[in-house]
Design a protein around this motif. Structure first.
Motif, mmCIF file in Angstrom:
data_model
loop_
_atom_site.group_PDB
_atom_site.id
_atom_site.type_symbol
_atom_site.label_atom_id
_atom_site.label_comp_id
_atom_site.label_asym_id
_atom_site.label_seq_id
_atom_site.Cartn_x
_atom_site.Cartn_y
_atom_site.Cartn_z
ATOM 1 N N ILE A 209 0.975 -1.058 -0.315
ATOM 2 C CA ILE A 209 0.098 -0.389 0.133
ATOM 3 C C ILE A 209 0.898 1.446 0.173
ATOM 4 N N GLU A 212 2.324 1.711 -3.067
ATOM 5 C CA GLU A 212 1.712 2.337 -4.861
ATOM 6 C C GLU A 212 0.861 3.492 -3.938
ATOM 7 N N GLU A 228 10.185 2.513 8.212
ATOM 8 C CA GLU A 228 9.896 2.020 8.006
ATOM 9 C C GLU A 228 10.167 1.289 9.453
ATOM 10 N N GLY A 302 0.067 -2.470 7.559
ATOM 11 C CA GLY A 302 -0.318 -4.180 7.561
ATOM 12 C C GLY A 302 -2.056 -3.994 7.736
ATOM 13 N N MET A 356 -3.008 -12.144 1.956
ATOM 14 C CA MET A 356 -4.115 -11.389 1.831
ATOM 15 C C MET A 356 -4.056 -10.490 0.396
ATOM 16 N N ALA A 387 1.223 -8.315 -7.483
ATOM 17 C CA ALA A 387 1.791 -7.772 -8.340
ATOM 18 C C ALA A 387 1.817 -6.090 -7.264
HETATM 19 N N1 LIG Z 1 -0.963 -4.532 -5.440
HETATM 20 C C1 LIG Z 1 -1.683 -6.067 -4.416
HETATM 21 O O1 LIG Z 1 -1.418 -7.187 -4.466
HETATM 22 C C2 LIG Z 1 -1.865 -5.424 -2.986
HETATM 23 C C3 LIG Z 1 -1.866 -3.822 -3.043
HETATM 24 C C4 LIG Z 1 -2.156 -3.026 -2.008
HETATM 25 C C5 LIG Z 1 -2.789 -4.104 -0.483
HETATM 26 N N2 LIG Z 1 -1.659 -5.415 -0.951
HETATM 27 C C6 LIG Z 1 -3.035 -6.510 0.522
HETATM 28 O O2 LIG Z 1 -2.766 -5.410 1.889
HETATM 29 C C7 LIG Z 1 -2.080 -5.738 2.552
HETATM 30 C C8 LIG Z 1 -1.714 -5.011 3.819
HETATM 31 O O3 LIG Z 1 -0.814 -4.165 2.270
HETATM 32 P P1 LIG Z 1 0.346 -3.065 3.355
HETATM 33 O O4 LIG Z 1 0.980 -2.622 2.679
HETATM 34 O O5 LIG Z 1 -0.811 -2.150 4.815
HETATM 35 O O6 LIG Z 1 1.188 -3.851 4.639
HETATM 36 P P2 LIG Z 1 2.725 -4.447 4.439
HETATM 37 O O7 LIG Z 1 2.107 -5.259 5.201
HETATM 38 O O8 LIG Z 1 2.764 -5.230 2.893
HETATM 39 O O9 LIG Z 1 3.434 -3.888 4.296
HETATM 40 C C9 LIG Z 1 3.301 -3.459 6.148
HETATM 41 C C10 LIG Z 1 4.707 -2.331 6.157
HETATM 42 O O10 LIG Z 1 4.756 -1.132 7.687
HETATM 43 C C11 LIG Z 1 5.737 -2.083 8.175
HETATM 44 N N3 LIG Z 1 5.553 -0.841 9.652
HETATM 45 C C12 LIG Z 1 4.900 -1.810 10.898
HETATM 46 N N4 LIG Z 1 4.360 -1.097 11.704
HETATM 47 C C13 LIG Z 1 5.398 0.039 12.071
HETATM 48 C C14 LIG Z 1 5.220 0.632 12.434
HETATM 49 N N5 LIG Z 1 4.467 1.390 13.698
HETATM 50 N N6 LIG Z 1 5.905 1.888 12.114
HETATM 51 C C15 LIG Z 1 6.812 2.130 10.934
HETATM 52 N N7 LIG Z 1 6.528 0.538 9.614
HETATM 53 C C16 LIG Z 1 5.722 -0.072 10.299
HETATM 54 C C17 LIG Z 1 6.260 -3.190 7.827
HETATM 55 O O11 LIG Z 1 7.478 -3.409 9.347
HETATM 56 C C18 LIG Z 1 6.013 -3.304 6.360
HETATM 57 O O12 LIG Z 1 7.108 -3.641 5.841
HETATM 58 C C19 LIG Z 1 -1.043 -6.325 2.786
HETATM 59 O O13 LIG Z 1 -0.705 -8.231 3.128
HETATM 60 C C20 LIG Z 1 -0.869 -7.154 0.871
HETATM 61 O O14 LIG Z 1 -1.208 -8.342 0.262
HETATM 62 C C21 LIG Z 1 -2.317 -5.884 -2.322
#
Ligand SMILES: NC(=O)c1ccc[n+]([C@@H]2O[C@H](COP(=O)([O-])OP(=O)(O)OC[C@H]3O[C@@H](n4cnc5c(N)ncnc54)[C@H](O)[C@@H]3O)[C@@H](O)[C@H]2O)c1
Ligand SMILES: Cc1cc2nc3c(=O)[nH]c(=O)nc-3n(C[C@H](O)[C@H](O)[C@H](O)COP(=O)(O)OP(=O)(O)OC[C@H]3O[C@@H](n4cnc5c(N)ncnc54)[C@H](O)[C@@H]3O)c2cc1C
Length: 506
Positions: A209, A212, A228, A302, A356, A387
């Protein structure tokens, strides 16, 4: 996500439930996101009488607050980036009168594109359910504690089914200490509305997320700071691909980042009056390291399962951080370690935590129905592609190289690696998009493809051939002899497959 209708439309099923004996339905699905929708369509294709509890949210996250609107924002903002890039346009021999910077966009127009697309896809989804004779119950479905029963929270009416599939999905995770107002500090739910384009936005989390949205924001003129928690930016991606992504998606853009730090306290601001403040602590020592004052903060840390208040405890189901445990067939287990199967209860999609992704949710829904019909089926999650729709895109199937090395050592096989390049590809060069690689990881002992990681133009489309190869157990020898259209981006993969067996591509 485009729904496909595969069976002849039938009339509503409540009164002609032929196979469900004493139950109202053969199958009740709780949650109507892409997982629930996929299950419902397949259920009707098997002629099972089917009802879906939608919780007044047909389409769920993907359609209303996820994949669909985010891709609309990426499509619009991607065009802005391209059309404002004077150097890029001039290489094509294109000039824009008044200079590329005179290309303007309207924030509300871009936001409307996303909103309208979501509404349209939601309508299509609903239409497909109705056409197939799925009964839609608008309320939330709650397990009553008695087997085979779901209560509609709005009317209190209890419905029964031989099999119940839980598909409640997920919601954004907001870390402790972070206050979200969905205006200046927002999750993806608020960000997708594009209420403003902040001059400086901090994105907490560099996963799918975060990445993107950094693409959208920088294309529309914002500066981005990633925060991060883990030691590397983009920690869940293959390391080599993440390094290349850092060059293509971060270094060349107005983006900087902090790694190894938690956003421990985030306080909303007032637009134009008071900044958003972000206190950061070292991820290891927990000591305060820095405080940022920015225009906005996006929380992309997340997602957590949306399984509260749906009667799981009454049904004797213990969750772990809200995730519902399932076996390979998607049958619900009473608990994560050593739990027993709950008869007639299934869980698919984000809520079971297996993967997810929208298409994974839908595939699990289809698989659950297959098992309900007595045809044993297990989803091969290793063959599900993913992707990230940045410009250029990143796509992958199977483990990262780091994970594959470990897997090979543990299981006693030899890992092979071969690479195709966008810079040598005619189509990519015609598009002036020569950056990127496709990395094929395979088992040298039997030739089977284990994983593929791509960064480059249309990587999200290119990965499908590789996912099919992993699913079917196709070898690099077989793939190297398959003919790829010229001139296409697919030839980047052709180069990698041929390279694996010592052939050179044209
Ligand atoms: N194109 C796609 O397929 C797509 C697009 C968007 C979301 N998604 C799905 O949605 C879900 C969620 O996406 P997301 O990007 O939120 O999660 P993610 O798990 O991909 O990434 C979350 C990131 O946040 C970091 N993080 C967590 N807590 C933190 C904090 N307090 N301070 C700083 N960093 C911290 C983690 O280390 C990790 O790198 C994913 O599992 C993904 O599969 C998929
Ligand atoms: C910004 C963003 C972008 C994304 N982009 C992509 C992408 O490009 N590709 C991809 O594959 N994935 C993407 N995802 C992930 C994808 O959206 C999810 O994996 C997918 O939506 C999961 O589907 P699901 O059916 O399990 O759950 P959901 O889509 O969350 O649907 C669950 C539904 O159940 C409802 N519900 C919950 N409890 C009840 C109840 N008790 N009774 C009735 N209804 C209930 C919810 O309100 C919701 O409507 C993205 C996610 C986000 C947030």
């Amino acid at each position: 996500f485009s729904p496909s209708i595969t069976t002849t439309p039938r009339s509503p099923t409540l009164l002609d439930a032929s196979k469900c004996g004493n139950y109202d339905y053969d199958v009740i699905i709780v949650g109507c996101g892409v997982g629930g929708h996929g299950a419902a369509l397949h259920s009707r294709a098997q002629d099972l009488s089917t009802a879906v509890f939608s919780g007044r949210d047909v389409g769920g996250t993907c359609v209303n607050r996820g994949c669909v609107p985010s891709k609309a924002l990426l499509a619009a903002s991607g065009r802005v980036r391209e059309m404002q890039n004077e150097e890029h346009l001039s290489e094509f021999g294109i000039t824009v009168e008044g200079g590329a910077q005179s290309v303007k966009f309207d924030r509300e127009g871009v936001a409307n594109h996303a909103k309208q697309l979501a509404n349209r896809v939601k309508g299509n989804l609903e239409g497909s359910l109705v056409a197939l004779g799925v009964d839609i119950v608008e309320g939330k479905g709650i397990l009553t504690g008695k087997a085979h029963e779901v209560k509609d929270d709005a009317s209190g009416k209890v419905y029964t089914a031989k099999d119940i599939i839980l598909a409640p999905g997920s919601i954004p995770f907001v870390p402790p200490g972070v206050t979200v107002d969905e205006k200046t500090v927002y999750t993806s739910d608020g960000a997708l509305e594009l209420q403003s384009i902040p001059e400086w936005v901090a994105i907490i989390g560099s996963g799918y997320i975060g990445l993107e949205f950094s693409d959208v924001y920088t294309a529309l003129g914002s500066e981005v700071t990633f925060i991060e928690a883990l030691p590397n930016i983009m920690p869940t991606f293959d390391r080599e691909i993440a390094k290349m992504a850092e060059r293509l998606l971060i270094r060349d853009r107005p983006i900087d980042y902090r790694t190894g730090v938690f956003a421990s306290e985030v306080t909303p601001g007032i637009p134009g009056e008071k900044p958003v403040t972000i206190k950061m602590i070292d991820a290891k020592t927990k000591e305060h390291v820095e405080t940022l004052e920015v225009d906005a903060a996006m929380v992309a840390t997340g997602r957590v399962p949306n399984t509260k208040d749906m009667g799981l405890e009454d049904a004797g189901i213990e969750t772990q951080r809200g995730f519902i445990a399932v076996n390979e067939k998607m049958q619900v287990l009473t608990k994560h370690d050593g739990g027993e199967v709950v008869p007639g209860l299934w869980c698919i999609g984000d809520a079971n935590g297996k993967m997810m992704l929208a298409h994974a949710a839908s595939a699990q829904g289809i698989s659950a129905i297959e098992n309900i019909c007595g045809r044993e089926h297990v989803v091969n999650h290793d063959a599900i592609p993913a992707a990230c729709f940045t410009h250029p895109e990143i796509a992958m199937v199977g483990p990262t190289e780091e994970q594959a090395i470990e897997r090979a050592a543990k299981e006693g096989w030899t890992l092979g690696k071969s690479q195709g390049n966008f810079r040598a590809n005619s189509k990519a060069l015609a598009e002036l998009e020569g950056n990127g690689i496709a990395k094929v990881l395979y088992n040298k002992d039997n030739g089977k493809v284990v994983a593929v990681h791509i960064i480059g133009l249309h990587a999200a489309d290119l990965i499908q051939e590789c996912a099919n190869a992993v699913a079917a157990g196709t070898t690099v020898q077989e793939l190297s002899m398959m003919v790829h259209t010229h001139p296409t981006l697919c030839e980047v993969l052709d180069e990698a497959f041929k390279g694996a067996v010592g052939m050179s591509a044209h």
